[in-house]
Design an enzyme around this catalytic site. Structure first.
Site, PDB file in Angstrom:
ATOM      1  N   ARG A  99      -4.161  -1.476   6.578  1.00 21.94           N
ATOM      2  CA  ARG A  99      -3.722  -0.117   6.902  1.00 21.94           C
ATOM      3  C   ARG A  99      -3.263   0.588   5.632  1.00 21.94           C
ATOM      4  O   ARG A  99      -2.908  -0.059   4.649  1.00 21.94           O
ATOM      5  CB  ARG A  99      -2.511  -0.140   7.822  1.00 21.94           C
ATOM      6  N   ASP A 132      -0.402   3.882   4.854  1.00 27.80           N
ATOM      7  CA  ASP A 132       0.613   4.709   5.515  1.00 27.80           C
ATOM      8  C   ASP A 132       0.229   6.188   5.534  1.00 27.80           C
ATOM      9  O   ASP A 132      -0.680   6.608   4.816  1.00 27.80           O
ATOM     10  CB  ASP A 132       1.938   4.586   4.751  1.00 27.80           C
ATOM     11  N   ARG A 188       4.607   0.852  -3.682  1.00 28.11           N
ATOM     12  CA  ARG A 188       5.533   1.979  -3.860  1.00 28.11           C
ATOM     13  C   ARG A 188       6.918   1.510  -4.293  1.00 28.11           C
ATOM     14  O   ARG A 188       7.634   2.240  -4.975  1.00 28.11           O
ATOM     15  CB  ARG A 188       5.607   2.794  -2.569  1.00 28.11           C
TER      16      ARG A 188
END
Lengths: 253, 253
Positions: free
Chosen positions: B51, B53, B199
Site C-alpha cells: 500500500r 498512504d 518518512r
C-alpha cells in the site's frame, strides 16, 4: 495611500479562471480575500495585468493594490503567503507610484504553451502540459509557420469570436519552439494578446507540425480575418502566463 | 488464466491511499473498476507490491491480476489507460508466470523523499515536495547520519506504532542525499520497509541537518527501539515509491 505591485504564480487547475465571479473559486477572489483579512475586514480590490482562463497557469502574473498600511515589502509577501492557499504564491512585492497600473501600464507579455512527447502522459504532468500522443510534429515546419506570425498583424482569425476589443492588430515580437527533454515548448512575446490568441496560435502551429496545414497556410489564415479558418483552441492546462513587462521597471534608467 | 504484471505511476494527491476502502477514492478502487469494465462486469481484483498512504506518489508501483483474456500486452496498456483517470497511468505491462506475486515476489523497493529549498514554494510543487523554508540543512551531516542507518537493523524506532508486523528487522542497502536544482532528494533502497519507515527516516535526517540532532544520535535511536525517540513522520506529499524489484525479472539469466 501606497500602491503595491506583486508578481505572483498560480496553478490554475483548481480555479475557474482569474477574475472574480460570484459563487466560484477564482484567483482574484482568493487574493482579495487575503488582502481584506490583512486590512481588518476593509473591502480590498486588486487589479491584474489581465485575466487568465480556467486551468491556465501563471509563473509571472502581475497585480497591484492600494493600501493605507506602511509595511516593509517583505512583510507583505510573508503575510499574503500565509493567508493565501498554496496554489497561489506571491514571489515578489514592490512599491510603485500611483500612476502604475498592472493592466494599463503593461507594455508586453510572454506566454508559454507546453506539450509532452511522452508515450504515456505522466500523472504528474496531467494538469501542466498537453500530450501529443503518437503525433510527433515536424518542429522545423512549425518554426517556418511561426515566422509568418511574427510582426504586426490583424489577428482576427486567431482570437475567440467572443473577443470584445474591436482593434485586433497586435505585434508578436518573439515566437519560438524549443524541445526540452520530453517537452515541446512554444514561447510567445508580444505587446498584447487577444482572447484565446495564444491557444489558437498553438493549435495552428501543431496543425502545421502534424501536416494538417502547410506553413504558408498561416498567411491566408491571417488574411481571411475569420476565426473559423484557424482550427481549434488548444486546452488550457498547457498555457502559462510567464511574464508581464512594464517600461519603467524593465528598463530602469 | 493469464497473470499480468503492470508497472504504474500515480499522483497520490487526490487519493485516500492505495488500498480499497469503502466509500473513498483509492488507487486500487480505480484500477479494479477499470479491470472490471474490461471484463464486462466480472468482479476483478488486483494485487500491489504494497500500500501507499494518502498523498504518497508512485513512479514505479507494481501490481498483478489474473485474466482469462488473451490480449496483446500493448492492448492491455492502452485499454487500461483509456479507462483509468489521468492521475493513474499504466507504464508497462508484462506477462508473468502464475508464481509471480506483486507483493510476495518483491525482493526490494526504492523510495524517494523530496524537499524544496525554494524560498517561496512553487504552486506547481505544492503536492510534490516539502518546503524547507529558511532551514537550510547541513547535507554532509545528514549523509553521516544516513551511514548509520545503512545495513541490517531493528527499525522499531523508525516505524509507526500502528505497524502490525512483529519482525522489525530490515536491511537498508542504499541511502543517499542529493541536491538537484532547488531540491534535496533522499533515495532509499532496501529489502522491505515498515509502515511509515521512510518518512520517519526522512524526519530524523532533517533533524540532523538542521542541528536538532547529531549524526550519532541515530545510533541511540536505533538502540532504544522506541518510536518516540525518532521525532515526527514527515508529510506524505514528498514521498514517491520509485521502483519495486523482483529477482527473476531484474536479473534474467
Amino acid at each position: 495611500m501606497n500602491r503595491i505591485k506583486a508578481t505572483i504564480s498560480y496553478d490554475g487547475t483548481n480555479f475557474a479562471g482569474y477574475q472574480i465571479q460570484p459563487g466560484i473559486r477564482t484567483v482574484q477572489q482568493e487574493i482579495d480575500k487575503a488582502l481584506t483579512k490583512i486590512h481588518k475586514g476593509e473591502n480590498m480590490i486588486s487589479y491584474a495585468s489581465g485575466r487568465t482562463d480556467a486551468g491556465v497557469h501563471a509563473n509571472g502574473q502581475v497585480i497591484h493594490f492600494d493600501t493605507p498600511f506602511n509595511l516593509p515589502l517583505d512583510r507583505w509577501k510573508k503575510a499574503l503567503n500565509v493567508l493565501l492557499p498554496t496554489d497561489i504564491r506571491i514571489n515578489k512585492v514592490e512599491s510603485v507610484d500611483q500612476d502604475f497600473h498592472a493592466r494599463y501600464s503593461a507594455t508586453g507579455k510572454t506566454y508559454r504553451y507546453k506539450w509532452s512527447y511522452s508515450e504515456v502522459h505522466s500523472p504528474f504532468e496531467r494538469n501542466f502540459s498537453v500530450p501529443l500522443g503518437t503525433r510527433k510534429p515536424n518542429v522545423e515546419k512549425m518554426r517556418e509557420a511561426a515566422m509568418h506570425l511574427m510582426g504586426t498583424h490583424d489577428f482576427s482569425s486567431f482570437c475567440s469570436t467572443k473577443t470584445a476589443t474591436s482593434n485586433k492588430v497586435r505585434t508578436v515580437k518573439l515566437l519560438t519552439l524549443e524541445e526540452q527533454d520530453e517537452f515541446l515548448v512554444m514561447t510567445i512575446n508580444g505587446d498584447g494578446f487577444l482572447y484565446n490568441m495564444v491557444r489558437t496560435i498553438a493549435g495552428v502551429l501543431i496543425d502545421v507540425g502534424v501536416g494538417r496545414k502547410a506553413p504558408s497556410d498561416v498567411l491566408s489564415i491571417l488574411e481571411k480575418k475569420d476565426r473559423k479558418t484557424a482550427g481549434k483552441t488548444l486546452s488550457a492546462q498547457g498555457l502559462y502566463l510567464e511574464n508581464v513587462e512594464y517600461k519603467s521597471y524593465d528598463n530602469p534608467s
